[in-house]
Write an enzyme that holds these catalytic residues in place. Structure first.
Site, PDB file in Angstrom:
ATOM      1  N   ASP A 234       0.857  -1.187   0.000  1.00  0.00           N
ATOM      2  CA  ASP A 234       0.000   0.000   0.000  1.00  0.00           C
ATOM      3  C   ASP A 234       0.892   1.235   0.000  1.00  0.00           C
ATOM      4  O   ASP A 234       2.126   1.141   0.077  1.00  0.00           O
ATOM      5  CB  ASP A 234      -0.951   0.015   1.197  1.00  0.00           C
ATOM      6  CG  ASP A 234      -2.321   0.616   0.846  1.00  0.00           C
ATOM      7  OD1 ASP A 234      -2.330   1.700   0.219  1.00  0.00           O
ATOM      8  OD2 ASP A 234      -3.358   0.023   1.182  1.00  0.00           O
ATOM      9  N   ASP A 254       3.661   1.491  -4.980  1.00  0.00           N
ATOM     10  CA  ASP A 254       2.590   1.949  -5.850  1.00  0.00           C
ATOM     11  C   ASP A 254       2.207   0.811  -6.790  1.00  0.00           C
ATOM     12  O   ASP A 254       3.036   0.332  -7.572  1.00  0.00           O
ATOM     13  CB  ASP A 254       3.057   3.158  -6.662  1.00  0.00           C
ATOM     14  CG  ASP A 254       1.943   3.798  -7.470  1.00  0.00           C
ATOM     15  OD1 ASP A 254       0.975   3.095  -7.818  1.00  0.00           O
ATOM     16  OD2 ASP A 254       2.052   5.002  -7.767  1.00  0.00           O
ATOM     17  N   MET A 255       0.957   0.350  -6.714  1.00  0.00           N
ATOM     18  CA  MET A 255       0.527  -0.791  -7.518  1.00  0.00           C
ATOM     19  C   MET A 255       0.569  -0.518  -9.012  1.00  0.00           C
ATOM     20  O   MET A 255       0.574  -1.460  -9.820  1.00  0.00           O
ATOM     21  CB  MET A 255      -0.894  -1.207  -7.112  1.00  0.00           C
ATOM     22  CG  MET A 255      -1.953  -0.152  -7.333  1.00  0.00           C
ATOM     23  SD  MET A 255      -3.555  -0.672  -6.639  1.00  0.00           S
ATOM     24  CE  MET A 255      -4.515   0.835  -6.884  1.00  0.00           C
ATOM     25  N   LYS A 268      -8.883  -6.757  -2.908  1.00  0.00           N
ATOM     26  CA  LYS A 268     -10.179  -6.685  -2.225  1.00  0.00           C
ATOM     27  C   LYS A 268     -10.659  -5.237  -2.227  1.00  0.00           C
ATOM     28  O   LYS A 268     -10.012  -4.354  -1.664  1.00  0.00           O
ATOM     29  CB  LYS A 268     -10.046  -7.195  -0.797  1.00  0.00           C
ATOM     30  CG  LYS A 268     -11.313  -7.049   0.036  1.00  0.00           C
ATOM     31  CD  LYS A 268     -11.081  -7.474   1.471  1.00  0.00           C
ATOM     32  CE  LYS A 268     -12.236  -7.034   2.341  1.00  0.00           C
ATOM     33  NZ  LYS A 268     -12.302  -5.564   2.512  1.00  0.00           N
ATOM     34  N   HIS A 272     -12.803  -1.656  -8.072  1.00  0.00           N
ATOM     35  CA  HIS A 272     -14.043  -0.888  -8.262  1.00  0.00           C
ATOM     36  C   HIS A 272     -13.843   0.606  -7.984  1.00  0.00           C
ATOM     37  O   HIS A 272     -14.714   1.414  -8.288  1.00  0.00           O
ATOM     38  CB  HIS A 272     -15.186  -1.455  -7.413  1.00  0.00           C
ATOM     39  CG  HIS A 272     -15.080  -1.197  -5.942  1.00  0.00           C
ATOM     40  ND1 HIS A 272     -16.163  -1.326  -5.094  1.00  0.00           N
ATOM     41  CD2 HIS A 272     -14.035  -0.812  -5.161  1.00  0.00           C
ATOM     42  CE1 HIS A 272     -15.782  -1.041  -3.863  1.00  0.00           C
ATOM     43  NE2 HIS A 272     -14.505  -0.730  -3.882  1.00  0.00           N
TER      44      HIS A 272
END
Length: 369
Positions: A234, A254-255, A268, A272
């Site tokens: 995260d 950073d994803m 999770k 969205h």
């Protein structure tokens, strides 16, 4: 028009008038629910053995006795709405001063709002969703639709001048509300996911929870499967506040740039929050981090799949999913139907997926490279 047709037309208009007012006042249910949580009413009822009168609640919540008539009205609204149940008093002991008081009890909804009931304490979710920053955002909804600027500026950013993620970096209260809600939601959902769909984690030796906050989901997995090395990725300001008990490994990053390698990636309530292009970018980074499908690699999503597996007669789930979609639209995201998820998966280079609608509003989706 015959008298019968006129009467029917009148009744139809009156019914429309009733339903209009029901929609107009609908926001008051959320505000009353937030009030009950802040006053500690569900917890007070639980501590009374699961049943309490208005007088009991006045005593236990430190509300001034002069507000008793108003509290009765609040509880009437919440009982009609199904948050609490109201029961006529027993006449067995008429000498009891409280014998004439209505008795309020918990329902499946309010049982989730008792602070003593870990892992089912969802009060932090109420604080996250029913907060001024979120509610005032929707006063800009018509301006958002009329805005001719086709940039990626979202509704939240239009209303507040910053994205929600930028706000969490500078507003510690907002950041805490988000992280507390994520932890509570993870504890609640993961207990059910591990019981009903725990096989999806079998055979894994490592897992990285991307956007996993303070590690609620990863800790639950590590507890159920101690052999799985669990890592949480995260942003730095989130990781800086994470627990350091050694159950999971926390990595700041950073994803969109890099995801630590693992057998599986868990996302999770992450995708969205983002538009289609960003979802594809995130999933491509996930694909780089996991082995081939034949070697057990996969991405595990926990997200709604709108309409999927929903019984035709369950209007509550249908309405809640589309309400959640409006909520997430404010921050630039989307709750998606199966065909929308499929497009994203294929564009990101994945070969297949499987949906398991076992979490009520949510589904578990396994996505294969």
């Amino acid at each position: 028009m015959s008298s019968t047709e006129q009467e029917s037309s009148t009744q139809t208009m009156l019914q429309g008038h009733i339903e209009l007012h029901n929609h107009l006042y609908g926001y008051l249910k959320s505000m009353a629910l937030r009030c009950a949580v802040d006053l500690g009413i569900p917890t007070a009822i639980q501590r009374r053995g699961g049943a309490a009168t208005i007088s009991d609640l006045i005593a236990d919540t430190m509300i001034h006795p002069a507000k008793l008539p108003h509290l009765r009205r609040l509880m009437r609204l919440l009982s009609v709405s199904g948050i609490f149940s109201a029961h006529e008093p027993s006449l067995a002991n008429e000498a009891d001063d409280s014998a004439g008081d209505i008795v309020y009890k918990l329902t499946p909804v309010s049982r989730l709002l008792v602070v003593d009931r870990d892992p089912c304490n969802m009060t932090s979710l109420v604080h996250l969703v029913v907060q001024p920053a979120m509610l005032t955002t929707f006063f800009s909804l018509d301006a958002y639709f009329r805005d001719e600027n086709t940039s990626s500026t979202g509704l939240f950013e239009m209303a507040h001048g910053v994205t929600p993620w930028e706000m969490t970096k500078t507003d510690s209260t907002c950041n805490k509300a988000l992280n507390d809600a994520c932890v509570a939601d993870s504890i609640f959902l993961m207990e059910i996911a591990l019981k009903e769909g725990g096989d999806i984690f079998r055979g894994l030796s490592s897992l990285v929870d991307v956007g996993g906050g303070h590690g609620g989901a990863a800790m639950a997995i590590a507890k159920a499967f101690p052999h799985i090395k669990c890592t949480v990725l995260d942003l730095p300001h989130v990781i800086s506040q994470a627990p350091t008990d050694g159950t999971v490994c926390f990595v700041a990053g950073d994803m969109f740039e890099n995801i630590p390698p693992a057998d599986a990636v868990l996302l999770k309530h992450v995708l969205h929050c983002w538009g289609v292009d960003d979802c594809i970018k995130i999933l491509r980074q996930c694909k780089k981090a996991i082995p081939a499908r034949g070697d057990g690699g996969k991405v595990i999503l926990i997200n709604p799949v709108v309409g999927y597996g929903v019984p035709q007669d369950n209007d509550v789930i249908k309405e809640t999913q589309v309400l959640a979609d409006m909520h997430i639209m404010a921050i630039g995201g989307s709750e998606r139907e199966e065909h929308e998820w499929k497009y994203i998966f294929l564009e990101a280079g994945f070969s297949g997926y499987q949906i398991m609608p076992i979490l009520g509003l949510m589904s578990i989706i396994e996505v294969y490279p």
